[in-house]
Scaffold this active site. Structure first.
Site, PDB file in Angstrom:
ATOM      1  N   ASP A  67     -67.650  16.685  19.841  1.00 31.32           N
ATOM      2  CA  ASP A  67     -68.265  18.524  20.768  1.00 31.32           C
ATOM      3  C   ASP A  67     -69.320  18.616  19.587  1.00 31.32           C
ATOM      4  OD1 ASP A  67     -67.334  18.652  17.780  1.00 31.32           O
ATOM      5  OD2 ASP A  67     -65.648  19.856  18.813  1.00 31.32           O
ATOM      6  N   ASP A 137     -55.383  28.042  14.826  1.00 37.08           N
ATOM      7  CA  ASP A 137     -54.273  27.939  16.285  1.00 37.08           C
ATOM      8  C   ASP A 137     -54.246  26.888  17.272  1.00 37.08           C
ATOM      9  OD1 ASP A 137     -56.943  26.749  17.174  1.00 37.08           O
ATOM     10  OD2 ASP A 137     -57.533  28.076  17.829  1.00 37.08           O
ATOM     11  N   HIS A 139     -56.242  24.018  17.736  1.00 35.67           N
ATOM     12  CA  HIS A 139     -57.070  23.146  18.775  1.00 35.67           C
ATOM     13  C   HIS A 139     -57.307  21.969  17.720  1.00 35.67           C
ATOM     14  CE1 HIS A 139     -60.292  25.641  16.098  1.00 35.67           C
ATOM     15  NE2 HIS A 139     -60.737  23.717  16.114  1.00 35.67           N
ATOM     16  N   GLU A 144     -59.291  24.547  22.749  1.00 34.90           N
ATOM     17  CA  GLU A 144     -58.406  26.890  22.434  1.00 34.90           C
ATOM     18  C   GLU A 144     -57.158  26.410  23.510  1.00 34.90           C
ATOM     19  OE1 GLU A 144     -60.259  27.707  20.366  1.00 34.90           O
ATOM     20  OE2 GLU A 144     -62.667  28.521  20.709  1.00 34.90           O
TER      21      GLU A 144
HETATM   22  C1  F6R Z   1     -65.136  19.507  14.963  1.00 33.62           C
HETATM   23  C2  F6R Z   1     -63.773  19.339  15.831  1.00 33.62           C
HETATM   24  C3  F6R Z   1     -62.675  20.699  15.401  1.00 33.62           C
HETATM   25  C4  F6R Z   1     -62.548  20.928  13.769  1.00 33.62           C
HETATM   26  C5  F6R Z   1     -61.360  21.584  13.153  1.00 33.62           C
HETATM   27  C6  F6R Z   1     -60.796  21.285  12.019  1.00 33.62           C
HETATM   28  O1  F6R Z   1     -65.750  18.013  14.923  1.00 33.62           O
HETATM   29  O2  F6R Z   1     -63.733  19.330  16.644  1.00 33.62           O
HETATM   30  O3  F6R Z   1     -61.369  20.795  16.376  1.00 33.62           O
HETATM   31  O4  F6R Z   1     -61.595  19.436  13.734  1.00 33.62           O
HETATM   32  O5  F6R Z   1     -62.188  23.088  13.504  1.00 33.62           O
HETATM   33  O6  F6R Z   1     -61.881  22.357  11.289  1.00 33.62           O
HETATM   34  P1  F6R Z   1     -62.249  22.024   9.758  1.00 33.62           P
HETATM   35  O7  F6R Z   1     -62.163  20.539   9.744  1.00 33.62           O
HETATM   36  O8  F6R Z   1     -63.159  22.812   9.393  1.00 33.62           O
HETATM   37  O9  F6R Z   1     -61.405  22.883   9.629  1.00 33.62           O
END
Ligand code: F6R
Length: 281
Positions: A67, A137, A139, A144
Site C-alpha cells: 500500500d 481493528d 485490518h 479497513e
Molecule cells: C502496512 C500495512 C498495515 C500494517 C498494520 C500494522 O503496509 O499494510 O496493514 O501492517 O497497520 O502496523 P504496525 O506494524 O505499525 O502495527
C-alpha cells in the site's frame, strides 16, 4: 492457519526473516509482497544482517508493497516508499527496477495505477510470499473493516482511527484521507501469506483473525480461507488465543520436510559444520 508463538518481537522478526530466507534459498527470483509498519522493523533488520553476512541475496527478487498514501511524494517522511528505502532497499542488494509500489500522485490517477499494479503482479508470475501486519481493528494492508473480501487493488478512504495513527509522521500537515492498497483477494492470491503481530495491543485482533468468524468486520479473518497462511505472534499478541497449547503442539510435531521448507533446519545444519571434522578411524 499455522500459528507460531515466539517469545518477543525480535524473535518474531527473526522467525519471519528465516522463512523469507528459506524461500529465497530455494527460489532466488521469488516475488515478495512486502509490508511497512513497526512490526516489520525487526524482520527487515534481520534480512539486512543476513545479506551483509552473505547468507542471503535479494538481487534476483521482485517486490510489491501492499500500500501507499495517495498524493504523497516518495521522499516524504510519511511515505511507505521512503520507509522501505530506509529500512531495507538502500541497505541490501535489491534491484530498484524490480521494486513496486501502488503510488498515485492524485486520486484521479488511482484507477490507472491499480489496474497497472494488478497487471504487474500477474506479469511477475504472482506473489510467492505476502508479508502482512495487522491493525488493532483487524485490518490488513489498508483494508479497513467492512472491506470486500473479494477486493483487488483499489482506492480506500481511511478511518479516523488510522488517520489519527498517521498524524505524527505528517505533522504539521494533515495525513492524506486516501490510500491505494492491495485488496483482500489480491492478498489471498499470494501463494503464501506470512502475518506478524506483536505486543498486547494486537491480542484481540489476533484472536479474532485466527479463531473468530470469517467476517469483513475483521479483514484479516479472510486468511482463514488461505491454504498456506502462517501467523507469527509473540507471547503478548498470543494472549487471547484459546487454542495456544494446540498451536505449540503442532509446531513441536512438525515433520522434517516442513521444517526444512521454513529454514528451521538452519541451526541444526550450522552446528555440525562449525565443529572440527571427525578424525579418520
Ligand atoms: C502496512 C500495512 C498495515 C500494517 C498494520 C500494522 O503496509 O499494510 O496493514 O501492517 O497497520 O502496523 P504496525 O506494524 O505499525 O502495527
Amino acid at each position: 492457519m499455522e500459528v507460531l508463538i515466539v517469545p518477543d518481537a525480535a524473535a518474531a522478526g527473526a522467525r519471519g526473516a528465516r522463512i523469507i530466507a528459506a524461500l529465497l534459498r530455494d527460489t532466488p527470483a521469488a516475488v515478495l509482497g512486502l509490508a511497512t509498519g513497526e512490526t516489520q522493523r525487526p524482520l527487515y533488520v534481520e534480512l539486512v544482517r543476513r545479506v551483509h553476512a552473505h547468507e542471503l541475496r535479494l538481487a534476483a527478487a521482485t517486490t510489491f508493497n501492499l500500500d501507499e498514501f495517495v498524493g504523497v511524494a516518495a521522499d516524504h517522511p510519511g511515505s511507505f516508499r521512503r520507509a522501505m528505502r530506509q529500512q531495507l532497499f538502500e541497505l541490501v542488494d535489491v534491484d530498484p527496477t524490480r521494486v513496486h509500489f501502488p503510488a498515485a500522485a492524485s486520486v484521479d490517477e488511482v484507477p490507472e495505477v491499480c489496474a497497472r499494479y494488478e497487471a504487474a503482479i500477474e506479469a511477475a508470475g504472482g506473489i510467492d510470499l505476502q508479508l502482512l501486519g495487522i491493525g488493532e481493528d483487524g485490518h490488513i494492508g489498508f483494508n479497513e473493516p467492512t472491506s470486500s473480501l473479494s477486493s483487488r487493488t483499489r482506492l480506500k478512504t481511511l478511518t479516523q482511527r488510522t488517520i489519527d495513527g498517521a498524524r505524527a509522521v505528517f505533522s504539521p500537515g494533515e495525513p492524506p484521507r486516501h490510500v491505494v492498497t492491495m485488496g483482500i483477494a489480491t492478498i489471498l492470491s499470494a501463494r503464501r501469506c506470512l502475518l506478524l503481530a506483536t505486543g498486547a495491543r494486537k491480542a484481540r485482533a489476533v484472536a479474532a483473525m485466527v479463531e473468530g468468524p470469517l467476517t469483513a468486520m475483521v479483514p484479516a479473518s479472510a486468511l482463514q480461507l488461505h491454504a498456506r497462511a502462517t501467523v507469527i505472534v509473540d507471547e503478548a499478541a498470543a494472549a487471547q488465543l484459546a487454542l495456544a497449547a494446540y498451536y505449540r503442539d503442532v509446531e513441536r510435531c512438525k515433520p522434517a520436510w516442513q521444517r526444512r521448507a521454513d529454514g528451521d533446519d538452519e541451526q541444526a545444519a550450522a552446528v555440525p559444520s562449525a565443529l572440527p571434522a571427525p578424525s579418520e578411524p
